[in-house]
Scaffold this active site. Structure first.
Site, PDB file in Angstrom:
ATOM      1  N   LYS A 104       0.833  -1.173   0.114  1.00  0.00           N
ATOM      2  CA  LYS A 104       0.130  -0.054   0.218  1.00  0.00           C
ATOM      3  C   LYS A 104       0.876   1.223  -0.052  1.00  0.00           C
ATOM      4  O   LYS A 104       1.986   1.214   0.431  1.00  0.00           O
ATOM      5  CB  LYS A 104      -1.127   0.032   1.001  1.00  0.00           C
ATOM      6  N   LYS A 141      -7.511  -6.302   0.528  1.00  0.00           N
ATOM      7  CA  LYS A 141      -7.900  -5.276   1.544  1.00  0.00           C
ATOM      8  C   LYS A 141      -8.923  -4.254   0.958  1.00  0.00           C
ATOM      9  O   LYS A 141      -8.476  -3.553   0.096  1.00  0.00           O
ATOM     10  CB  LYS A 141      -6.924  -4.911   2.427  1.00  0.00           C
TER      11      LYS A 141
END
Length: 175
Positions: A28, A86
């Site tokens: 991320k 996610k």
């Protein structure tokens, strides 16, 4: 079992996390938001460099609670070869529509719902996540300027979160 997750943005950082003993590598870009998404090609290249030596997760990015948009991004990120996708969710009624829309994907992909402690964590729909086939749930902070998880959630709230996840056999992560 307790495991260590390391968030990285590059192949080089992934290598450092591997050498350091991280149990899971999380892809991320915090500079792009609470759950900032890396470019698809970057995710694919990092997954390839890890070569199955660790489990890998990646986020779809900060998205509006629109089931169609989220479903498309889940497919795109899952196609990179990550082990877990996610998805940031708001703990409100719109999360339920997203959870229900993603239920068919849980047969193919392992999904992790991410909720934010500086939002309404008392309304996290644990039963819907379990019933929808999600693999796990994570508690993070949305507004990084407010501090860490411990700064925005009480010990009682964090304990409740962990116990609720465990009692439903969901993987549980704390940021």
């Amino acid at each position: 079992m307790i495991a260590m997750l390391a968030s990285v943005t590059t192949i080089e950082e992934a290598g450092i996390a591997l050498e350091g003993g991280a149990d899971m590598i999380d892809l991320k870009d915090p500079a792009s938001g609470a759950l900032g998404r890396l470019e698809t090609i970057t995710i694919r290249n990092i997954v390839k460099s890890i070569g199955g030596r660790r489990r890998v997760s990646a986020t779809i990015g900060d998205q509006p609670m629109q089931p169609g948009v989220i479903a498309k991004l889940v497919e795109e990120i899952a196609a990179t070869g990550v082990d877990y996708v996610k998805i940031g969710l708001a703990a409100n009624k719109s999360a339920l529509s997203v959870i229900h829309a993603l239920a068919p994907f849980t047969q193919q992909f392992r999904l992790i719902a991410v909720f934010f402690a500086d939002q309404n964590i008392d309304a996290i729909p644990f039963d819907a996540l379990q019933g929808g086939g999600f693999s796990g749930v994570m508690l993070d902070t949305f507004n990084k300027g407010k501090g860490s998880l411990r700064d925005v959630a009480s010990t009682v709230q964090i304990d409740h979160f962990v116990n609720a996840a465990k009692s439903r056999s969901l993987l549980c992560g704390l940021a």
